[in-house]
Write a protein that holds these residues in place. Structure first.
Motif, PDB file in Angstrom:
ATOM      1  N   THR A   1       0.855  -1.182   0.000  1.00 21.12           N
ATOM      2  CA  THR A   1       0.000   0.000   0.000  1.00 21.12           C
ATOM      3  C   THR A   1       0.892   1.232   0.000  1.00 21.12           C
ATOM      4  N   VAL A   2       0.544   2.197  -0.854  1.00 22.64           N
ATOM      5  CA  VAL A   2       1.314   3.423  -0.971  1.00 22.64           C
ATOM      6  C   VAL A   2       0.386   4.631  -0.795  1.00 22.64           C
ATOM      7  N   ARG A   3       0.971   5.750  -0.378  1.00 27.66           N
ATOM      8  CA  ARG A   3       0.236   7.010  -0.221  1.00 27.66           C
ATOM      9  C   ARG A   3       0.936   8.044  -1.093  1.00 27.66           C
ATOM     10  N   PHE A   4       0.129   8.854  -1.794  1.00 23.71           N
ATOM     11  CA  PHE A   4       0.708   9.846  -2.692  1.00 23.71           C
ATOM     12  C   PHE A   4      -0.242  11.019  -2.849  1.00 23.71           C
ATOM     13  N   GLU A   5       0.300  12.130  -3.338  1.00 20.35           N
ATOM     14  CA  GLU A   5      -0.484  13.330  -3.606  1.00 20.35           C
ATOM     15  C   GLU A   5      -0.893  13.314  -5.073  1.00 20.35           C
ATOM     16  N   LEU A   6      -2.186  13.544  -5.320  1.00 17.07           N
ATOM     17  CA  LEU A   6      -2.690  13.570  -6.690  1.00 17.07           C
ATOM     18  C   LEU A   6      -3.745  14.663  -6.786  1.00 17.07           C
ATOM     19  N   ASP A   7      -3.482  15.657  -7.611  1.00 16.20           N
ATOM     20  CA  ASP A   7      -4.393  16.793  -7.795  1.00 16.20           C
ATOM     21  C   ASP A   7      -4.721  17.477  -6.474  1.00 16.20           C
ATOM     22  N   GLY A   8      -3.731  17.604  -5.606  1.00 15.21           N
ATOM     23  CA  GLY A   8      -3.911  18.302  -4.345  1.00 15.21           C
ATOM     24  C   GLY A   8      -4.546  17.479  -3.246  1.00 15.21           C
TER      25      GLY A   8
ATOM     26  N   GLU B   1       9.444   4.331   2.640  1.00 11.82           N
ATOM     27  CA  GLU B   1      10.375   4.463   1.509  1.00 11.82           C
ATOM     28  C   GLU B   1       9.678   5.218   0.385  1.00 11.82           C
ATOM     29  N   GLN B   2      10.431   6.092  -0.275  1.00  8.40           N
ATOM     30  CA  GLN B   2       9.899   6.863  -1.394  1.00  8.40           C
ATOM     31  C   GLN B   2      10.110   6.077  -2.691  1.00  8.40           C
ATOM     32  N   VAL B   3       9.061   5.956  -3.487  1.00 11.73           N
ATOM     33  CA  VAL B   3       9.128   5.291  -4.789  1.00 11.73           C
ATOM     34  C   VAL B   3       8.395   6.152  -5.806  1.00 11.73           C
ATOM     35  N   GLU B   4       8.801   6.034  -7.062  1.00 11.71           N
ATOM     36  CA  GLU B   4       8.081   6.707  -8.143  1.00 11.71           C
ATOM     37  C   GLU B   4       7.095   5.720  -8.727  1.00 11.71           C
ATOM     38  N   ILE B   5       5.841   6.156  -8.834  1.00  9.23           N
ATOM     39  CA  ILE B   5       4.799   5.271  -9.347  1.00  9.23           C
ATOM     40  C   ILE B   5       4.124   5.912 -10.551  1.00  9.23           C
ATOM     41  N   ALA B   6       3.491   5.086 -11.356  1.00  9.65           N
ATOM     42  CA  ALA B   6       2.695   5.539 -12.489  1.00  9.65           C
ATOM     43  C   ALA B   6       1.231   5.416 -12.101  1.00  9.65           C
ATOM     44  N   VAL B   7       0.514   6.542 -12.164  1.00 15.50           N
ATOM     45  CA  VAL B   7      -0.887   6.607 -11.768  1.00 15.50           C
ATOM     46  C   VAL B   7      -1.715   6.908 -13.016  1.00 15.50           C
ATOM     47  N   PRO B   8      -2.872   6.258 -13.196  1.00 15.17           N
ATOM     48  CA  PRO B   8      -3.721   6.575 -14.352  1.00 15.17           C
ATOM     49  C   PRO B   8      -4.171   8.040 -14.335  1.00 15.17           C
ATOM     50  N   HIS B   9      -4.360   8.616 -15.521  1.00 16.50           N
ATOM     51  CA  HIS B   9      -4.816  10.005 -15.603  1.00 16.50           C
ATOM     52  C   HIS B   9      -6.200  10.189 -14.984  1.00 16.50           C
ATOM     53  N   ASP B  10      -7.086   9.246 -15.188  1.00 13.84           N
ATOM     54  CA  ASP B  10      -8.435   9.322 -14.620  1.00 13.84           C
ATOM     55  C   ASP B  10      -8.588   8.216 -13.583  1.00 13.84           C
ATOM     56  N   PRO B  11      -8.054   8.416 -12.375  1.00 13.54           N
ATOM     57  CA  PRO B  11      -8.110   7.360 -11.371  1.00 13.54           C
ATOM     58  C   PRO B  11      -9.519   7.196 -10.799  1.00 13.54           C
TER      59      PRO B  11
ATOM     60  N   ASP C   1     -12.323   6.267  -7.742  1.00 12.84           N
ATOM     61  CA  ASP C   1     -12.403   6.592  -6.319  1.00 12.84           C
ATOM     62  C   ASP C   1     -11.900   5.406  -5.511  1.00 12.84           C
ATOM     63  N   GLY C   2     -11.432   5.657  -4.311  1.00  7.94           N
ATOM     64  CA  GLY C   2     -10.938   4.588  -3.440  1.00  7.94           C
ATOM     65  C   GLY C   2      -9.497   4.246  -3.752  1.00  7.94           C
ATOM     66  N   LEU C   3      -9.139   2.975  -3.495  1.00  5.86           N
ATOM     67  CA  LEU C   3      -7.769   2.523  -3.767  1.00  5.86           C
ATOM     68  C   LEU C   3      -7.524   2.479  -5.271  1.00  5.86           C
ATOM     69  N   ILE C   4      -6.344   2.944  -5.650  1.00  9.09           N
ATOM     70  CA  ILE C   4      -5.968   2.982  -7.065  1.00  9.09           C
ATOM     71  C   ILE C   4      -4.891   1.941  -7.304  1.00  9.09           C
ATOM     72  N   ASP C   5      -5.050   1.141  -8.336  1.00  9.51           N
ATOM     73  CA  ASP C   5      -3.993   0.199  -8.719  1.00  9.51           C
ATOM     74  C   ASP C   5      -2.901   0.990  -9.437  1.00  9.51           C
ATOM     75  N   VAL C   6      -1.685   0.966  -8.888  1.00  9.94           N
ATOM     76  CA  VAL C   6      -0.554   1.694  -9.457  1.00  9.94           C
ATOM     77  C   VAL C   6       0.568   0.709  -9.743  1.00  9.94           C
ATOM     78  N   GLN C   7       1.560   1.180 -10.467  1.00 15.43           N
ATOM     79  CA  GLN C   7       2.746   0.364 -10.737  1.00 15.43           C
ATOM     80  C   GLN C   7       3.970   1.252 -10.640  1.00 15.43           C
ATOM     81  N   LEU C   8       5.119   0.605 -10.479  1.00 14.75           N
ATOM     82  CA  LEU C   8       6.361   1.368 -10.436  1.00 14.75           C
ATOM     83  C   LEU C   8       6.549   2.078 -11.771  1.00 14.75           C
ATOM     84  N   ALA C   9       6.988   3.324 -11.722  1.00 11.94           N
ATOM     85  CA  ALA C   9       7.130   4.111 -12.949  1.00 11.94           C
ATOM     86  C   ALA C   9       8.158   3.508 -13.890  1.00 11.94           C
TER      87      ALA C   9
END
Length: 145
Positions: free
Chosen positions: A60-67, A83-93, A95-103
């Motif tokens: 599970t990761v936490r990140f800032e997206l659109d404020g 630990e800080q990681v770079e992830i790829a987030v969908p443009h139109d995520p 609601d709720g938990l978002i499936d992300v992947q390492l950038a």
């Protein structure tokens, strides 16, 4: 059959060089264009790490997206808490938990397609020229001493 002269070999070499230059000029789309950016890269903090001994481990990761602070699930393991990681987030995520992947594992991040494609094209031109030379030369007979 006329023998191979420098003029014939020069025409073949210039033709091969022109093919490579035209392929270079055609751009990256010749060897597969990079997909449109369907994701954006953001910094994330691992909040719940997963052991690599678990099959299908998800962190599970936490990140800032659109404020707004969002949470997501990262398919992976071995990271430490906070630990800080770079992830790829969908443009139109959603609601709720978002499936992300390492950038670094997102599709389209490899820039090797173009140089590898051009190298293979050059090798193909060289192989074709060698084959044409061998066909034009014809069979050779070995002279027995």
């Amino acid at each position: 059959m006329p023998p191979l002269t420098w003029r014939v070999l020069g025409v073949a070499a210039v033709t091969g060089i022109l093919v490579v230059l035209l392929a270079w000029w055609a751009g990256p789309s010749l060897f597969g264009s990079a997909p449109e950016a369907e994701t954006r890269t953001v910094e994330a903090t691992v909040t719940l790490p997963a052991e690599c001994t678990n099959p299908n481990a998800e962190e599970t990761v936490r990140f800032e997206l659109d404020g707004a602070t969002r949470n997501g699930t990262l398919s992976g393991c071995g990271h430490n808490r906070d630990e800080q990681v770079e992830i790829a987030v969908p443009h139109d995520p959603p609601d709720g938990l978002i499936d992300v992947q390492l950038a670094s594992t997102a599709p389209g991040t490899s820039d090797l397609r173009r140089p590898v494609g051009l190298a293979l094209l050059v090798l193909g031109c060289a192989a074709g020229a060698t084959y044409a030379y061998l066909l034009a030369r014809g069979p050779r007979r070995l002279a027995l001493a």
